[in-house]
Scaffold this active site. Structure first.
Site, short mmCIF file in Angstrom:
data_model
loop_
_atom_site.label_atom_id
_atom_site.label_comp_id
_atom_site.label_asym_id
_atom_site.label_seq_id
_atom_site.Cartn_x
_atom_site.Cartn_y
_atom_site.Cartn_z
N LYS A 116 -6.16 -23.95 -41.60
CA LYS A 116 -7.33 -23.22 -42.12
C LYS A 116 -8.15 -24.19 -42.96
O LYS A 116 -7.60 -24.84 -43.86
CB LYS A 116 -6.84 -22.04 -42.97
CG LYS A 116 -7.92 -21.07 -43.34
CD LYS A 116 -7.35 -19.83 -44.00
CE LYS A 116 -8.46 -18.98 -44.59
NZ LYS A 116 -7.93 -17.82 -45.32
N GLY A 129 -16.92 -24.61 -41.58
CA GLY A 129 -15.55 -24.74 -41.07
C GLY A 129 -14.57 -25.28 -42.09
O GLY A 129 -13.40 -25.50 -41.77
N ARG A 186 -5.54 -9.48 -34.33
CA ARG A 186 -6.07 -8.55 -35.31
C ARG A 186 -6.55 -7.26 -34.66
O ARG A 186 -6.75 -7.23 -33.43
CB ARG A 186 -7.29 -9.20 -35.99
CG ARG A 186 -7.00 -10.54 -36.59
CD ARG A 186 -8.17 -11.51 -36.45
NE ARG A 186 -7.72 -12.89 -36.72
CZ ARG A 186 -7.78 -13.48 -37.89
NH1 ARG A 186 -8.31 -12.86 -38.91
NH2 ARG A 186 -7.32 -14.70 -38.06
N ASP A 255 -11.06 -7.31 -39.01
CA ASP A 255 -10.64 -8.65 -38.57
C ASP A 255 -9.61 -9.24 -39.51
O ASP A 255 -9.04 -10.30 -39.23
CB ASP A 255 -11.86 -9.58 -38.45
CG ASP A 255 -12.71 -9.60 -39.70
OD1 ASP A 255 -13.18 -8.52 -40.11
OD2 ASP A 255 -12.89 -10.68 -40.29
N ASN A 256 -9.35 -8.56 -40.62
CA ASN A 256 -8.33 -9.04 -41.55
C ASN A 256 -7.12 -8.11 -41.54
O ASN A 256 -6.39 -8.00 -42.54
CB ASN A 256 -8.90 -9.15 -42.96
CG ASN A 256 -9.92 -10.27 -43.07
OD1 ASN A 256 -9.88 -11.22 -42.30
ND2 ASN A 256 -10.83 -10.16 -44.01
P1 AMP Z 1 -13.01 -14.08 -43.81
O1 AMP Z 1 -13.94 -13.51 -44.84
O2 AMP Z 1 -12.26 -15.26 -44.28
O3 AMP Z 1 -12.13 -13.05 -43.20
O4 AMP Z 1 -13.96 -14.63 -42.66
C1 AMP Z 1 -14.81 -13.83 -41.88
C2 AMP Z 1 -15.37 -14.62 -40.74
O5 AMP Z 1 -16.18 -15.71 -41.22
C3 AMP Z 1 -14.34 -15.27 -39.83
O6 AMP Z 1 -14.83 -15.25 -38.54
C4 AMP Z 1 -14.24 -16.68 -40.37
O7 AMP Z 1 -13.78 -17.58 -39.42
C5 AMP Z 1 -15.69 -16.95 -40.73
N1 AMP Z 1 -15.80 -17.97 -41.79
C6 AMP Z 1 -15.49 -17.82 -43.08
N2 AMP Z 1 -15.72 -18.95 -43.77
C7 AMP Z 1 -16.20 -19.85 -42.90
C8 AMP Z 1 -16.63 -21.22 -42.98
N3 AMP Z 1 -16.62 -21.88 -44.14
N4 AMP Z 1 -17.06 -21.81 -41.85
C9 AMP Z 1 -17.10 -21.14 -40.69
N5 AMP Z 1 -16.70 -19.87 -40.54
C10 AMP Z 1 -16.26 -19.22 -41.62
MG MG Z 2 -10.58 -13.24 -41.97
#
Ligand code: AMP
Ligand code: MG
Length: 497
Positions: A116, A129, A186, A255-256
């Site tokens: 990650k 990313g 998920r 998605d979580n």
């Molecule tokens: P999360 O809030 O971590 O559950 O992320 C929600 C979505 O945003 C997921 O598809 C993650 O892969 C994407 N995402 C979160 N942070 C980043 C980042 N820094 N770069 C690219 N994608 C991100």
């Molecule tokens: Mg997530």
């Protein structure tokens, strides 16, 4: 650091790659300039059958930061969709994570090994990313704390500094986390295919989940309905556990939420200090959608999205499919209620639950809310009331009970007098259900600040060690037991994306 000739790298056996390519994208992590190890988890590595010599080697450092591809690994980002704060987003996916592959532990269990913060993927949208060091430390601490509390969770195998700067509100050092999960599939993975009308995709994914997580259900008369029911049961139990520890996930988007039933994505999450049923920490949750007392209901809302995605598989007759789905979703309430009652009985030292117990519990929480009683210390103080003085280390001055709480205890003691177990049994039961140490926000924040601002990981290591043995209070470690002072209190947590 070198790699000894005798070190064996993990063997990847990635069954997810047998699914059609619309389920994922092959994509390489992006190399970093200066990988430096922060921590690795030999206890977990051992459970996974990962060679400790390898874990400590330069090769592992390069593989787990994304600079090098391990033999047999074909890194990929998984596709998924999701309801975020109630609105559907058809295209999410791993935007900052790479699945290096699956490994099979010596006991036969299969796990994903995922990086990650390892660079952009085809699903990154506008994101970079990457992950700052702070969220990596938070996830490492929180996930390992949850594991020690025996709450189903993804785990942390390693954290590595990238030597690069990540731009957020202010520039921060970057890091990569190695995350381990029974799988990363998920609710949003199912929604991804369902919303495209791709019934074949939904079926392939459901078959894959059955095979990987619930093989005993494959030959049952209605395997997809059983899949739904099983996920519902696991999630109901999981969320009941969160409630029992005062844990607020913070971003319960679909998605979580994992099909395997483990807690995932330690973003703006926190354990509560003072009890407040409406508590929210997340800076992005402005409506309080994911507040503490809303979590059980949101769990059911998310599972309704799963049921919807699975509908075509449940029955050839669409009316019957709907009725089956509804029944399964109604079962959520039963599973949650039973799990929550069992947890609260354990917390209060009751071996044979009775009807009036719910009222007793509700009254306790009302007092805790009114008097802003610390969630963890309040329950731990009740353990002190049962303990035999010889073996017990009491909280003492670390917690002073308000008068209303002392008065409530009279009712509680009367209730316990009708419960058949011995005091020793009760003490053991309560101690196992009421940790002394949780990942307190202000301590997590101190560990993050020391690491990000001073490159000092000692507070992180020290806190982690405490959280790995959460039930054994040691009076010399009182700092970690204490609730935050008003100055120390952390009111908001951030996603860190
Ligand atoms: P999360 O809030 O971590 O559950 O992320 C929600 C979505 O945003 C997921 O598809 C993650 O892969 C994407 N995402 C979160 N942070 C980043 C980042 N820094 N770069 C690219 N994608 C991100
Ligand atoms: Mg997530």
């Amino acid at each position: 650091m070198t790699t000894p000739a005798t070190a064996t790298s993990p063997t990847f056996d990635t069954t997810f790659a047998s699914l059609p390519e619309r389920f994922y994208s092959y994509t390489q992590p992006v190399s970093v300039t200066l990988a430096a190890p922060i921590i690795s988890n030999p206890i977990l590595a051992k459970e996974l059958g990962i060679d400790l010599q390898w874990l400590a080697s330069d090769e592992a450092l390069q593989v787990l930061v994304g600079n090098q591809t391990a033999m047999g690994s074909a890194p990929m980002a998984q596709a998924y969709a999701g309801h975020q704060f109630g609105s559907f987003n058809p295209q999410l996916g791993d935007g900052r994570a790479h699945l290096l592959g699956e490994i099979v532990a010596p006991d036969g269990q299969r796990f994903d090994l995922q990086l990650k913060g390892s660079g952009p993927t085809p699903y990154s949208r506008r994101g970079d990313g990457r992950s700052p060091l702070g969220p990596v430390i938070r996830e490492y601490l929180l996930s390992e704390a949850m594991a020690a509390l025996q709450v189903p969770t993804t785990r942390s195998l390693a954290a590595i500094a990238t030597g690069e700067t990540v731009m957020r509100q202010s520039p921060a050092p970057g890091a990569v986390l190695t995350r381990i999960a029974p799988s990363h599939i998920r609710v949003g993975s199912f929604e991804y295919f369902a919303m495209q009308g791709d019934e074949k995709g939904v079926k392939s994914l459901a078959d894959y989940c059955l095979k990987r997580h619930f093989p005993h259900l494959i030959d049952a008369p209605q395997p997809y309905l059983l899949l739904l029911n099983t996920v519902i049961e696991r999630q109901a139990k999981l969320i009941a556990q969160w409630q029992g520890f005062g844990f607020i996930h913070g971003v319960m988007n679909t998605d979580n939420m994992l099909i395997c039933g483990a807690t995932v994505d330690y973003g703006p999450c926190a354990f509560m200090d003072q009890f407040d049923p409406d508590k929210v920490f997340s800076s992005i949750d402005r409506q309080g959608r994911y507040r503490y007392n809303q979590q059980p209901g949101i769990g059911q809302w998310n599972l309704t999205r799963l049921a919807q995605a699975l509908l075509p598989l449940l029955h050839t007759d669409s009316e019957q499919a709907l009725a089956d789905a509804q029944q399964a979703l109604d079962n959520y309430v039963k599973h949650y209620g039973a799990a929550y009652q069992a947890i609260m009985s354990n917390k209060l030292g009751i071996s044979q639950p009775q009807e009036g117990d719910q009222a007793l519990t509700e009254e306790l929480f009302a007092i805790m809310a009114e008097h802003k009683i610390d969630f963890t210390l309040g329950f731990r103080y009740l353990v002190d009331q049962i303990a035999t003085p010889t073996e017990h280390v009491a909280l003492g001055a670390a917690f002073i009970a308000p008068q209303a709480f002392v008065v409530w205890q009279q009712q509680w003691q009367q209730r316990l007098a009708q419960d058949p177990q011995s005091q020793v049994e009760r003490y053991q039961q309560m101690k196992r259900a009421n940790p002394a140490y949780i990942a307190r926000n202000h301590q997590v924040e101190l560990a993050i600040r020391a690491a990000e601002d001073q490159g000092d990981y000692e507070p992180f290591y020290a806190l982690l060690k405490i959280l790995q043995a959460p039930y054994d209070y040691q009076s010399e470690l009182i700092t970690y037991v204490l609730a935050p002072t008003p100055d120390e209190m952390v009111k908001q947590t951030f996603c860190g994306t």
